[in-house]
Design a protein around this motif. Sequence first.
Motif, mmCIF file in Angstrom:
data_model
loop_
_atom_site.group_PDB
_atom_site.id
_atom_site.type_symbol
_atom_site.label_atom_id
_atom_site.label_comp_id
_atom_site.label_asym_id
_atom_site.label_seq_id
_atom_site.Cartn_x
_atom_site.Cartn_y
_atom_site.Cartn_z
ATOM 1 N N THR A 114 0.851 -1.170 0.000
ATOM 2 C CA THR A 114 0.000 0.000 0.000
ATOM 3 C C THR A 114 0.895 1.231 0.000
ATOM 4 N N ASP A 115 0.318 2.401 -0.018
ATOM 5 C CA ASP A 115 1.123 3.621 0.080
ATOM 6 C C ASP A 115 1.862 3.617 1.421
ATOM 7 N N GLY A 116 3.154 3.902 1.378
ATOM 8 C CA GLY A 116 3.957 3.904 2.589
ATOM 9 C C GLY A 116 4.647 2.594 2.887
ATOM 10 N N THR A 117 4.432 1.571 2.049
ATOM 11 C CA THR A 117 5.150 0.309 2.212
ATOM 12 C C THR A 117 6.653 0.536 2.019
ATOM 13 N N GLU A 118 7.473 -0.148 2.788
ATOM 14 C CA GLU A 118 8.928 -0.042 2.634
ATOM 15 C C GLU A 118 9.332 -0.812 1.375
ATOM 16 N N GLU A 119 9.891 -0.096 0.399
ATOM 17 C CA GLU A 119 10.099 -0.679 -0.924
ATOM 18 C C GLU A 119 11.142 -1.786 -0.959
ATOM 19 N N MET A 120 12.197 -1.669 -0.146
ATOM 20 C CA MET A 120 13.189 -2.741 -0.113
ATOM 21 C C MET A 120 12.567 -4.040 0.382
ATOM 22 N N GLU A 121 11.789 -3.940 1.428
ATOM 23 C CA GLU A 121 11.193 -5.130 2.020
ATOM 24 C C GLU A 121 10.205 -5.798 1.067
ATOM 25 N N ALA A 122 9.527 -5.008 0.268
ATOM 26 C CA ALA A 122 8.586 -5.579 -0.697
ATOM 27 C C ALA A 122 9.309 -6.158 -1.905
ATOM 28 N N THR A 123 10.179 -5.365 -2.522
ATOM 29 C CA THR A 123 10.775 -5.809 -3.787
ATOM 30 C C THR A 123 11.808 -6.910 -3.606
ATOM 31 N N ILE A 124 12.632 -6.837 -2.562
ATOM 32 C CA ILE A 124 13.612 -7.891 -2.332
ATOM 33 C C ILE A 124 12.908 -9.216 -2.045
ATOM 34 N N THR A 125 11.853 -9.156 -1.242
ATOM 35 C CA THR A 125 11.109 -10.383 -0.939
ATOM 36 C C THR A 125 10.527 -10.995 -2.199
ATOM 37 N N VAL A 165 9.463 5.446 -4.107
ATOM 38 C CA VAL A 165 9.478 4.483 -5.210
ATOM 39 C C VAL A 165 8.051 4.053 -5.510
ATOM 40 N N LYS A 166 7.712 3.992 -6.789
ATOM 41 C CA LYS A 166 6.360 3.618 -7.203
ATOM 42 C C LYS A 166 6.351 2.163 -7.669
ATOM 43 N N ILE A 167 5.440 1.370 -7.126
ATOM 44 C CA ILE A 167 5.316 -0.039 -7.486
ATOM 45 C C ILE A 167 3.925 -0.287 -8.050
ATOM 46 N N ILE A 168 3.886 -0.880 -9.247
ATOM 47 C CA ILE A 168 2.608 -1.250 -9.857
ATOM 48 C C ILE A 168 2.289 -2.683 -9.445
ATOM 49 N N GLU A 215 -3.410 3.230 -9.458
ATOM 50 C CA GLU A 215 -2.665 2.314 -10.317
ATOM 51 C C GLU A 215 -1.337 1.869 -9.720
ATOM 52 N N TYR A 216 -0.823 2.578 -8.736
ATOM 53 C CA TYR A 216 0.462 2.202 -8.174
ATOM 54 C C TYR A 216 0.552 2.652 -6.716
ATOM 55 N N ALA A 217 1.427 1.984 -5.991
ATOM 56 C CA ALA A 217 1.697 2.347 -4.603
ATOM 57 C C ALA A 217 2.897 3.282 -4.555
#
Length: 272
Positions: free
Chosen positions: A11-22, A52-55, A44-46
Amino acid sequence: MITNPVLVLITDGTEEMEATITVDVLRRAQLSVVIAGISLKELEYAVCSRGVKIIPDILLDNESATWNEVILVACRLGGEIIFRHTDPHSSSPPSQSDFDAIVIPGGMDGARTLAGDARVLKLLSNQEKQGKITGFICAGTLAAKAAGVGLGGKVTSHPSVKGELVNDYEYIDDDRVVVANKVITSRGPGTTFAFALMIVEQLLGKQVSGMGEKFDWLSCFAIHVAPSCFPGSPDRRRTHDVATHLVIWRKLWWMKRMNEWCQCIGVKEDEC
């Protein structure tokens, strides 16, 4: 081994390293991963904690989307996977066979949003009742508490939210990753590789995760981060030379040092 998808919620405010590395590590382990966006302002994106924007693969707005849309996306992403629950008109939560693991990244704002979403809490509660894996990293462990997952068991988190967890869990300060009764928790961005690899281990075994009896950072990075560059890896390419290996090993050494450095200095509370 055929497995059902892993669901990663952002969601908005998610830590991007923790999401993308996982997500990256799980997909390198040949696991199907579905990224679901929850309550996104831009739809459309977080927008993550550092901008950092994640779709995501699927968007779940507060008005019309149902969890079963996630199932349909998962079917498209992993065509060989058979689901028992694929009715797009049903508003009931996914059934037992739908997700092998559900992951909640940190980021203070993102974690509190997910911890306050009734659909997320119901999904996590159902996952625990089915005896399946849930993963929480950094402030994401707050969602475990909100859903009543693993109460009384061992957990860890980012230090900034420890005070909100110590009365409901046996809090572990010293371990980078804690596993207790299918609940996997971890501390923050600097421990995300270990967190993701533990999920792989729990789903596929130590041999696949590369962790073994003693966690060797260089070995697991060599296996999972740059497999095509190392002789003996399952999908290695034919072209690799001494210079390439020296460059890669030097980078891996610095990544190991950086992780240890992150652990030594910690992460500031406002950077969770």
